[in-house]
Design a protein around this motif. Structure first.
Motif, PDB file in Angstrom:
ATOM      1  N   GLU A 196       0.838  -1.210   0.000  1.00  0.00           N
ATOM      2  CA  GLU A 196       0.000   0.000   0.000  1.00  0.00           C
ATOM      3  C   GLU A 196       0.869   1.255   0.000  1.00  0.00           C
ATOM      4  N   THR A 197       1.930   1.229   0.805  1.00  0.00           N
ATOM      5  CA  THR A 197       2.847   2.380   0.878  1.00  0.00           C
ATOM      6  C   THR A 197       3.513   2.631  -0.471  1.00  0.00           C
ATOM      7  N   MET A 198       4.006   1.570  -1.106  1.00  0.00           N
ATOM      8  CA  MET A 198       4.707   1.717  -2.387  1.00  0.00           C
ATOM      9  C   MET A 198       3.731   2.158  -3.492  1.00  0.00           C
ATOM     10  N   THR A 199       2.538   1.569  -3.484  1.00  0.00           N
ATOM     11  CA  THR A 199       1.540   1.912  -4.500  1.00  0.00           C
ATOM     12  C   THR A 199       1.113   3.372  -4.367  1.00  0.00           C
ATOM     13  N   ALA A 200       0.926   3.809  -3.115  1.00  0.00           N
ATOM     14  CA  ALA A 200       0.538   5.209  -2.875  1.00  0.00           C
ATOM     15  C   ALA A 200       1.602   6.167  -3.413  1.00  0.00           C
ATOM     16  N   ALA A 201       2.865   5.699  -3.453  1.00  0.00           N
ATOM     17  CA  ALA A 201       3.952   6.529  -3.976  1.00  0.00           C
ATOM     18  C   ALA A 201       4.074   6.407  -5.495  1.00  0.00           C
ATOM     19  N   GLY A 202       3.171   5.649  -6.099  1.00  0.00           N
ATOM     20  CA  GLY A 202       3.158   5.564  -7.562  1.00  0.00           C
ATOM     21  C   GLY A 202       4.059   4.496  -8.147  1.00  0.00           C
ATOM     22  N   VAL A 203       4.521   3.567  -7.309  1.00  0.00           N
ATOM     23  CA  VAL A 203       5.408   2.499  -7.792  1.00  0.00           C
ATOM     24  C   VAL A 203       4.595   1.240  -8.066  1.00  0.00           C
ATOM     25  N   ASP A 204       4.778   0.635  -9.243  1.00  0.00           N
ATOM     26  CA  ASP A 204       4.087  -0.623  -9.575  1.00  0.00           C
ATOM     27  C   ASP A 204       4.494  -1.695  -8.564  1.00  0.00           C
ATOM     28  N   THR A 205       3.554  -2.188  -7.790  1.00  0.00           N
ATOM     29  CA  THR A 205       3.895  -3.097  -6.685  1.00  0.00           C
ATOM     30  C   THR A 205       2.851  -4.188  -6.534  1.00  0.00           C
ATOM     31  N   ILE A 206       3.299  -5.390  -6.263  1.00  0.00           N
ATOM     32  CA  ILE A 206       2.374  -6.447  -5.838  1.00  0.00           C
ATOM     33  C   ILE A 206       2.781  -6.918  -4.445  1.00  0.00           C
ATOM     34  N   GLN A 207       1.815  -7.477  -3.728  1.00  0.00           N
ATOM     35  CA  GLN A 207       2.079  -8.042  -2.403  1.00  0.00           C
ATOM     36  C   GLN A 207       2.094  -9.555  -2.520  1.00  0.00           C
ATOM     37  N   ILE A 208       3.172 -10.174  -2.046  1.00  0.00           N
ATOM     38  CA  ILE A 208       3.258 -11.637  -2.011  1.00  0.00           C
ATOM     39  C   ILE A 208       3.025 -12.106  -0.581  1.00  0.00           C
ATOM     40  N   HIS A 209       2.072 -12.997  -0.390  1.00  0.00           N
ATOM     41  CA  HIS A 209       1.897 -13.625   0.926  1.00  0.00           C
ATOM     42  C   HIS A 209       2.494 -15.025   0.874  1.00  0.00           C
ATOM     43  N   THR A 210       3.276 -15.360   1.900  1.00  0.00           N
ATOM     44  CA  THR A 210       4.061 -16.590   1.850  1.00  0.00           C
ATOM     45  C   THR A 210       3.361 -17.768   2.524  1.00  0.00           C
ATOM     46  N   GLY A 211       2.133 -17.566   2.997  1.00  0.00           N
ATOM     47  CA  GLY A 211       1.435 -18.650   3.679  1.00  0.00           C
ATOM     48  C   GLY A 211       2.172 -19.116   4.920  1.00  0.00           C
TER      49      GLY A 211
END
Lengths: 223, 223
Positions: free
Chosen positions: B77-92
């Motif tokens: 969320e922080t990176m996206t708000a700064a305009g950077v293309d970002t995905i979140q990976i959850h590692t289970g």
């Protein structure tokens, strides 16, 4: 510093860590020994807090410490220099201790001679929380420089601990750390977790942690 | 914040992570994409450093970010708000990413569209260093509040990284941190490691890190 006892522990060939942990707790109950498992990120102040706690506890009860690390004996040297009975556990690269590895440490230390044994686990917010060490209680430290969002990212650590020490409050003015948020997030993971704000360096809040430990030991050994 | 792409990655059923990693690097070479694996303890400033780096890099090359965590999407969320293309990976619940988990993230992100993909690994000084993610280079952060002894305790992290950023130098006056010792200990683990003293908050030293990354990307994509 050549008199530090260093033990290389090996992972159990057996698979049932839960059973090993229960067996270890039963043994500790019989010995009248309370095992406290201390976990946190690297560098959050585990050893400094232990030093401040030892000053308050060692006159009242018999305390032994087991320092676990991948390598080095720097923490055991620090504790030994302060006059605390300490052994160094090397995990052979492992990121956590299981119950059988903990048992090997307790055998080397001679757990029956102590009212309280504190295990300083490997600095890691993930894996140590997944393995029951056979401890009676677990505590974790979150230091102010790490940020208040850690309970959101590492849920299991906060779920498995009875006490959270928010450490390094002396540097609060220099960091964007929200004390209300950390309480909110920690209780989201574990509504019953006790939270103490402290500074192992200035010793603010350390009395409260020491009292919690003494009460926990008393409850375990009388029961 | 509802547009964050979150992917739950699964551990590979195959056993040969080294082969998976080499295969992934070959694919990235073909795509002209450089993968940088960023590792550190929880709370040492990975996301803040990424924000400061993105400001310097995004005008010059195409940058994508993959944030890996056990839970939450706060960093993405922080990176996206700064305009950077970002995905979140959850590692289970996993404490690290292996090459196949990284590949799943790259597929979701669409790695072929980027010159540089930065993987912010799970906050952990132990396990992530044990698994080749398929990255071209690895960097680690050690923040001043963690203490200068970390290379003694977590040797593999320093052995596997080409760059060490000593972060949060703005708070040096408030901690007992020895800058000479951290250089000595890090070089003991890895004589070739490049070391930059920086503060992601004040942006001191960030230009040097950005230049190191740009040079690394250039070398990879021209070769």
């Amino acid at each position: 510093m050549s008199d530090i006892r260093i033990i290389e522990v090996k992972q159990s060939v057996f698979e049932d860590n839960g059973k090993d942990a229960d067996r270890l707790r039963a043994r500790l109950k019989g010995e009248g020994t309370f095992l406290l498992n201390l976990m946190s990120s690297p560098g959050s102040g585990k050893t400094t807090l232990l030093l401040a706690l030892a000053k308050r506890l060692c006159g009242k009860i018999k305390v032994g410490v087991m320092e676990a690390d991948i390598d080095s004996a720097v923490d055991a040297e620090t504790m030994t220099a302060a006059g605390v009975d300490t052994i160094q556990i090397h995990t052979g690269g492992m990121c956590h201790l299981d119950a059988d590895m903990t048992r090997q440490g307790l055998d080397t230390l001679g757990s029956e001679r102590y009212d309280l044994v504190i295990l300083e686990n490997v600095g890691n917010l993930v894996c140590p929380a997944e393995f029951d060490t056979g401890s009676v209680k677990n505590m974790t430290i979150l230091s102010v420089p790490e940020g208040h969002d850690k309970p959101l990212k590492y849920p299991l650590m906060y779920e498995t601990c009875q006490l959270l020490v928010v450490n390094k409050v002396d540097v609060l003015p220099y960091f964007d750390f929200d004390c209300d948020k950390v309480v909110e997030y920690a209780r989201m993971r574990n509504p019953d977790i006790r939270i103490v704000f402290a500074s192992a360096k200035t010793e603010e809040g350390v009395d409260e942690v020491a009292e919690w430990i003494l009460e926990s030991v008393k409850e375990w050994t009388k029961g």
